[in-house]
Design a protein around this motif. Sequence first.
Motif, mmCIF file in Angstrom:
data_model
loop_
_atom_site.group_PDB
_atom_site.id
_atom_site.type_symbol
_atom_site.label_atom_id
_atom_site.label_comp_id
_atom_site.label_asym_id
_atom_site.label_seq_id
_atom_site.Cartn_x
_atom_site.Cartn_y
_atom_site.Cartn_z
ATOM 1 N N VAL A 199 9.059 6.507 -12.666
ATOM 2 C CA VAL A 199 8.923 6.150 -11.048
ATOM 3 C C VAL A 199 9.809 4.680 -10.795
ATOM 4 O O VAL A 199 9.874 3.705 -11.609
ATOM 5 N N HIS A 200 9.861 4.500 -9.548
ATOM 6 C CA HIS A 200 10.463 3.155 -8.892
ATOM 7 C C HIS A 200 9.663 2.553 -7.842
ATOM 8 O O HIS A 200 10.014 2.765 -6.619
ATOM 9 N N PRO A 201 8.848 1.639 -8.292
ATOM 10 C CA PRO A 201 8.110 1.062 -7.157
ATOM 11 C C PRO A 201 8.732 -0.012 -6.308
ATOM 12 O O PRO A 201 10.041 -0.212 -6.880
ATOM 13 N N GLU A 202 8.093 -0.113 -5.206
ATOM 14 C CA GLU A 202 8.498 -1.293 -4.546
ATOM 15 C C GLU A 202 8.712 -2.459 -5.272
ATOM 16 O O GLU A 202 7.937 -2.922 -5.989
ATOM 17 N N GLY A 203 9.966 -3.161 -5.297
ATOM 18 C CA GLY A 203 10.050 -4.482 -6.214
ATOM 19 C C GLY A 203 10.573 -4.060 -7.644
ATOM 20 O O GLY A 203 10.434 -4.933 -8.385
ATOM 21 N N GLY A 204 10.472 -2.966 -7.852
ATOM 22 C CA GLY A 204 10.867 -2.581 -9.251
ATOM 23 C C GLY A 204 12.419 -2.963 -9.797
ATOM 24 O O GLY A 204 13.260 -3.415 -9.019
#
Length: 269
Positions: free
Chosen positions: A156-161
């Motif tokens: 996954v690629h969270p916000e701020g990743g």
Amino acid sequence: RCRGTAVRQDPAVEREQLRATFDDAAELYDRARPGYPEPLYDELSALAGLSAGDRVLEIGPGTGKATVPLAERGLDVTAVELGEALAAVAQRNLAPYPNARVVHADFESWRPERGGFEAVVAFTAFHWLDPDTKYERCARLLRAGGALAVVVTHHVHPEGGDPFFADVQDAYERAGEGRAPPLRPDDAGDLRDEFVASGRFEAPAVRRYLYEVEYTADAYIDVLNTYSGHIAMPPSTREQLYEDIRRLIGERTIRKSYLAVLHVARRLP
């Protein structure tokens, strides 16, 4: 992300071919693959009602990344592994735990001497089983009221990743693998509907664990070399991709986010 070969074939044939690739990288798999957050094991045990001495069957343990923490909790674990080299590494890792054993066999044709397990568990392995028979097979191995626990891992690629995972899409496109849109943790699905549709299990309790691992360029290439899709790439394509990845990372470390989704459900009567 774990990418696969660009040309697709019959899903069953592809599944059989790809699930056998891990055995070629058993030692690397053991060294490079991350484990799972410790709270996940505690929650699994609580939801499944497990305590020390309970009999647990693990499907596809690989090198024992999850098997060791289960054995450390005193569970009586039988781990069935398809790959001969993976099974050997798992047996080595489990040597300190007389309550755990590894069976080198194909779970889909394996028959235990005694069924009635308290739980059947699978960590990032359940998707390799035949979708038409896997729930039925697991249900048959459980005691009445026993639990099936399945962990699915999402990249996954969270916000701020780390921006690396957006930047690297150009390299995958040049390799013929296409571009992967970022998967946000909240958008990653679960197997709730699949469990219920099987007719063999209650709706599962679902828990989600977001965690991060840091990698140097060398360490990240190592973990990519344990993914079936990368192993199956033509060597020249893989080498060019890895050159691009090394150039993008340079001397820094990158932060990769994983989402482990735990499902625990009781067998229906």
